[in-house]
Write a protein that holds these residues in place. Structure first.
Motif, PDB file in Angstrom:
ATOM      1  N   PRO A 124      17.273 -30.103  37.414  1.00  0.00           N
ATOM      2  CA  PRO A 124      17.172 -30.299  35.962  1.00  0.00           C
ATOM      3  C   PRO A 124      15.903 -29.634  35.449  1.00  0.00           C
ATOM      4  O   PRO A 124      14.893 -29.574  36.134  1.00  0.00           O
ATOM      5  CB  PRO A 124      17.114 -31.816  35.800  1.00  0.00           C
ATOM      6  N   SER A 125      15.945 -29.115  34.211  1.00  0.00           N
ATOM      7  CA  SER A 125      14.826 -28.364  33.667  1.00  0.00           C
ATOM      8  C   SER A 125      13.539 -29.178  33.610  1.00  0.00           C
ATOM      9  O   SER A 125      12.451 -28.628  33.675  1.00  0.00           O
ATOM     10  CB  SER A 125      15.171 -27.835  32.274  1.00  0.00           C
ATOM     11  N   ALA A 126      13.632 -30.488  33.505  1.00  0.00           N
ATOM     12  CA  ALA A 126      12.433 -31.319  33.434  1.00  0.00           C
ATOM     13  C   ALA A 126      11.624 -31.251  34.725  1.00  0.00           C
ATOM     14  O   ALA A 126      10.427 -31.507  34.715  1.00  0.00           O
ATOM     15  CB  ALA A 126      12.815 -32.765  33.130  1.00  0.00           C
ATOM     16  N   THR A 127      12.261 -30.888  35.826  1.00  0.00           N
ATOM     17  CA  THR A 127      11.542 -30.852  37.092  1.00  0.00           C
ATOM     18  C   THR A 127      11.109 -29.449  37.497  1.00  0.00           C
ATOM     19  O   THR A 127      10.484 -29.279  38.526  1.00  0.00           O
ATOM     20  CB  THR A 127      12.408 -31.448  38.226  1.00  0.00           C
TER      21      THR A 127
ATOM     22  N   THR B 222       6.385 -21.981  34.943  1.00  0.00           N
ATOM     23  CA  THR B 222       6.154 -20.640  35.465  1.00  0.00           C
ATOM     24  C   THR B 222       5.666 -19.711  34.362  1.00  0.00           C
ATOM     25  O   THR B 222       5.615 -20.090  33.194  1.00  0.00           O
ATOM     26  CB  THR B 222       7.454 -20.060  36.050  1.00  0.00           C
ATOM     27  N   THR B 223       5.368 -18.493  34.743  1.00  0.00           N
ATOM     28  CA  THR B 223       4.957 -17.518  33.734  1.00  0.00           C
ATOM     29  C   THR B 223       6.068 -17.261  32.731  1.00  0.00           C
ATOM     30  O   THR B 223       5.800 -16.908  31.591  1.00  0.00           O
ATOM     31  CB  THR B 223       4.534 -16.188  34.392  1.00  0.00           C
ATOM     32  N   VAL B 224       7.316 -17.456  33.141  1.00  0.00           N
ATOM     33  CA  VAL B 224       8.431 -17.261  32.213  1.00  0.00           C
ATOM     34  C   VAL B 224       8.499 -18.401  31.206  1.00  0.00           C
ATOM     35  O   VAL B 224       8.633 -18.192  30.006  1.00  0.00           O
ATOM     36  CB  VAL B 224       9.769 -17.138  32.972  1.00  0.00           C
ATOM     37  N   SER B 225       8.408 -19.613  31.660  1.00  0.00           N
ATOM     38  CA  SER B 225       8.563 -20.760  30.764  1.00  0.00           C
ATOM     39  C   SER B 225       7.244 -21.253  30.174  1.00  0.00           C
ATOM     40  O   SER B 225       7.248 -22.179  29.366  1.00  0.00           O
ATOM     41  CB  SER B 225       9.263 -21.907  31.497  1.00  0.00           C
ATOM     42  N   LYS B 226       6.144 -20.651  30.555  1.00  0.00           N
ATOM     43  CA  LYS B 226       4.833 -21.056  30.043  1.00  0.00           C
ATOM     44  C   LYS B 226       4.800 -21.000  28.512  1.00  0.00           C
ATOM     45  O   LYS B 226       4.294 -21.895  27.851  1.00  0.00           O
ATOM     46  CB  LYS B 226       3.755 -20.153  30.636  1.00  0.00           C
ATOM     47  N   THR B 227       5.343 -19.925  27.965  1.00  0.00           N
ATOM     48  CA  THR B 227       5.504 -19.823  26.520  1.00  0.00           C
ATOM     49  C   THR B 227       6.926 -20.248  26.214  1.00  0.00           C
ATOM     50  O   THR B 227       7.873 -19.625  26.704  1.00  0.00           O
ATOM     51  CB  THR B 227       5.278 -18.380  26.037  1.00  0.00           C
ATOM     52  N   PRO B 228       7.105 -21.297  25.437  1.00  0.00           N
ATOM     53  CA  PRO B 228       8.460 -21.794  25.175  1.00  0.00           C
ATOM     54  C   PRO B 228       9.329 -20.743  24.486  1.00  0.00           C
ATOM     55  O   PRO B 228       8.842 -19.925  23.706  1.00  0.00           O
ATOM     56  CB  PRO B 228       8.235 -22.989  24.240  1.00  0.00           C
TER      57      PRO B 228
END
Length: 144
Positions: free
Chosen positions: A9-12, A16-22
């Motif tokens: 699940p995305s909460a876990t 990362t560098t990809v998701s660091k900026t929403p």
């Protein structure tokens, strides 16, 4: 072997560098990509339009004449950026859509040409990929 993080699940997921900026919300993303498509097209769309008699644009190779003669997209005309002048464009109705391309992603000639056409009040799109993209798609060049 599968990566457990891919199915988690995305909460876990780690930040990362990809998701660091929403990511933008869906409405902002839709507006961005719609705007992006108003500025550019790609090799496959140009090929399809040419080969299905749906070409509603003038395809312009903005490279030097010698490069154009060595190989260019079928049905393209050659107007190097320096020659994009009101006098040269006078043969085309004001509402003519120009699709410009150059050598490829390593070249900003089509961007410069698109800017010049826009500054001259002409509708324009840049064909991303240029000649390199066209060849990468397995499409042939015309000579002469």
């Amino acid at each position: 072997m599968t990566n457990p993080a891919v199915n988690a699940p995305s909460a876990t997921l780690p930040n990362t560098t990809v998701s660091k900026t929403p990511a933008a919300n869906a409405a902002e993303a839709a507006a961005h990509y719609a705007a992006k498509l108003s500025f550019e097209t790609d090799c496959a769309d140009v090929w399809y339009a040419i080969n299905h008699q749906q070409r509603d644009f003038v395809l312009v190779d903005v490279r030097m004449e010698t490069l154009f003669a060595a190989g260019h997209l079928p049905e393209a005309i050659n107007i190097p950026t320096r020659k994009l002048t009101p006098a040269r464009l006078a043969e085309f109705p004001q509402e003519t859509l120009f699709v410009v391309y150059c050598a490829g992603p390593h070249c900003n000639g089509s961007t410069k040409a698109a800017l010049k056409l826009a500054q001259l009040g002409r509708p324009v799109k840049e064909m991303i990929g240029g000649v390199t993209g066209w060849i990468d798609e397995g499409l042939g060049l015309a000579r002469g």
